[in-house]
Design a protein around this motif. Structure first.
Motif, short mmCIF file in Angstrom:
data_model
loop_
_atom_site.label_atom_id
_atom_site.label_comp_id
_atom_site.label_asym_id
_atom_site.label_seq_id
_atom_site.Cartn_x
_atom_site.Cartn_y
_atom_site.Cartn_z
N PRO A 15 0.58 -1.55 0.15
CA PRO A 15 -0.22 -0.16 0.05
C PRO A 15 0.82 1.40 -0.11
O PRO A 15 0.86 1.77 -0.64
CB PRO A 15 -0.43 -0.33 1.22
N ALA A 16 2.26 1.17 0.73
CA ALA A 16 2.26 2.19 1.25
C ALA A 16 3.44 2.52 -0.90
O ALA A 16 4.18 3.80 -0.81
CB ALA A 16 3.51 2.16 1.74
N VAL A 17 3.79 1.82 -1.34
CA VAL A 17 4.96 1.66 -2.96
C VAL A 17 3.57 2.65 -3.43
O VAL A 17 4.52 3.23 -4.34
CB VAL A 17 5.13 -0.05 -2.79
N LYS A 18 2.24 1.31 -3.45
CA LYS A 18 1.15 2.37 -4.47
C LYS A 18 1.46 4.20 -3.96
O LYS A 18 1.03 5.05 -4.91
CB LYS A 18 0.13 1.80 -4.37
N ASP A 19 0.45 4.21 -2.32
CA ASP A 19 0.97 5.79 -1.83
C ASP A 19 1.93 6.68 -3.18
O ASP A 19 1.93 7.80 -2.94
CB ASP A 19 0.26 6.01 -0.88
N VAL A 20 3.04 6.23 -2.27
CA VAL A 20 4.50 6.99 -2.71
C VAL A 20 4.20 6.82 -4.38
O VAL A 20 5.16 8.28 -4.55
CB VAL A 20 5.64 6.79 -2.00
N THR A 21 4.11 6.14 -4.88
CA THR A 21 4.65 5.89 -6.64
C THR A 21 3.00 6.87 -7.36
O THR A 21 3.58 7.90 -7.96
CB THR A 21 4.04 4.71 -6.69
N ASP A 22 1.58 6.99 -6.21
CA ASP A 22 1.19 8.03 -6.94
C ASP A 22 0.85 9.50 -6.54
O ASP A 22 0.88 9.92 -7.77
CB ASP A 22 -0.71 7.18 -6.35
N ALA A 23 1.84 9.48 -4.72
CA ALA A 23 1.98 10.91 -4.87
C ALA A 23 3.01 11.10 -5.81
O ALA A 23 2.93 12.89 -6.62
CB ALA A 23 2.44 11.03 -3.75
N ALA A 24 3.92 11.01 -6.66
CA ALA A 24 5.79 10.89 -6.53
C ALA A 24 5.04 10.91 -8.67
O ALA A 24 5.38 12.69 -8.97
CB ALA A 24 6.15 10.28 -7.01
N TYR A 25 3.77 10.50 -8.77
CA TYR A 25 3.63 11.39 -10.12
C TYR A 25 2.69 11.03 -10.87
O TYR A 25 2.66 11.77 -12.07
CB TYR A 25 3.63 9.49 -11.06
N THR A 26 1.56 11.63 -10.54
CA THR A 26 0.51 12.07 -10.13
C THR A 26 0.87 13.64 -10.90
O THR A 26 -0.54 14.22 -11.67
CB THR A 26 -0.97 11.92 -9.02
N PRO A 27 1.45 14.58 -10.28
CA PRO A 27 1.49 16.03 -11.06
C PRO A 27 2.12 16.03 -12.53
O PRO A 27 1.69 16.77 -13.35
CB PRO A 27 2.84 16.05 -9.60
N TYR A 28 2.45 14.49 -12.71
CA TYR A 28 3.00 14.66 -14.19
C TYR A 28 1.54 14.33 -15.55
O TYR A 28 1.65 14.36 -16.21
CB TYR A 28 3.99 13.61 -14.28
N ILE A 29 0.32 13.78 -15.02
CA ILE A 29 -0.58 13.22 -15.56
C ILE A 29 -1.32 14.25 -15.69
O ILE A 29 -1.05 14.20 -18.32
CB ILE A 29 -1.16 12.47 -15.28
N GLU A 30 -0.86 15.51 -16.24
CA GLU A 30 -1.61 16.67 -16.28
C GLU A 30 -1.12 17.11 -17.89
O GLU A 30 -1.99 17.55 -19.25
CB GLU A 30 -2.41 18.08 -15.60
N ARG A 31 0.56 17.14 -17.49
CA ARG A 31 1.61 17.32 -18.30
C ARG A 31 1.52 16.64 -19.50
O ARG A 31 1.92 17.07 -20.98
CB ARG A 31 2.51 17.92 -17.87
N ILE A 32 1.13 15.36 -19.04
CA ILE A 32 1.74 14.50 -20.74
C ILE A 32 0.17 14.02 -21.09
O ILE A 32 0.59 13.14 -22.08
CB ILE A 32 2.79 13.35 -19.91
N GLY A 33 -0.27 14.17 -20.36
CA GLY A 33 -1.85 13.44 -20.87
C GLY A 33 -2.00 12.08 -21.07
O GLY A 33 -3.21 11.92 -21.36
N LEU A 34 -1.53 12.26 -19.87
CA LEU A 34 -1.43 10.11 -20.01
C LEU A 34 -0.96 9.46 -17.95
O LEU A 34 -0.50 10.41 -17.74
CB LEU A 34 -0.21 9.51 -21.13
N VAL A 35 -1.21 8.84 -18.10
CA VAL A 35 -1.17 8.09 -16.55
C VAL A 35 0.04 7.54 -17.18
O VAL A 35 0.51 6.99 -17.99
CB VAL A 35 -2.22 6.84 -16.31
N PRO A 36 1.05 8.10 -16.07
CA PRO A 36 2.31 7.60 -16.47
C PRO A 36 2.61 5.93 -15.75
O PRO A 36 1.70 5.44 -15.11
CB PRO A 36 3.55 8.13 -15.10
#
Length: 149
Positions: A15-36
């Protein structure tokens, strides 16, 4: 575990791996137009396969790595935004180098989305060189390598 240690992730860390990954990569969704891609990974399977290493208690950073015959592939590095600027990313990158050396592998490879500009400034500081830029499906990626001496 001290906050400095990097250890193999366990099932309890998923669960922590998912949470940290999501927190780190979510800011890029809008910029790249895709889910990393790292956000869509099967974290439980990666942990079970021994590919994930974490740091912090609670977990604040992680790497997902995979050994190949001629290199160590850094599939993902994630640092929780709350820990940016504290040296966690640097420690994780040094860990990846040490892991590759311990496995007798001559280089580390990774890729990043071309729109993740921050990474293009960071990786060269740690000895990575651009190998190529290539579009893979919907992802415009820059491929890097670091030769270990």
């Amino acid at each position: 575990m001290t906050s400095e240690e990097i250890r193999p992730a366990t099932d309890a860390d998923v669960p922590a791996v998912k949470d940290v990954t999501d927190a780190a990569y979510t800011p890029y969704i809008e910029r790249i137009g895709l889910v990393p891609v790292p956000m869509e990974a099967d974290h439980a399977a990666d942990v079970a396969a021994g590919k994930v290493f974490v740091t912090g208690d609670p977990v604040i950073g992680l790497v997902v790595i995979e050994a190949y015959a001629d290199h160590l592939y850094l599939d993902s590095i994630a640092v929780h935004p709350d820990a940016h600027g504290t040296g966690v990313g640097r420690r994780l990158l040094h860990f990846v180098d040490a892991r590759a050396r311990a496995l007798g592998l001559p280089e580390v490879r990774l890729l990043t989305n071309a729109k993740m500009w921050e990474n293009q400034k960071i990786y060269p500081k740690y000895g990575y060189e651009v190998v190529e830029r290539r579009v893979d499906g919907r992802y415009d990626r820059i491929h890097y390598r670091k030769r270990l001496t």
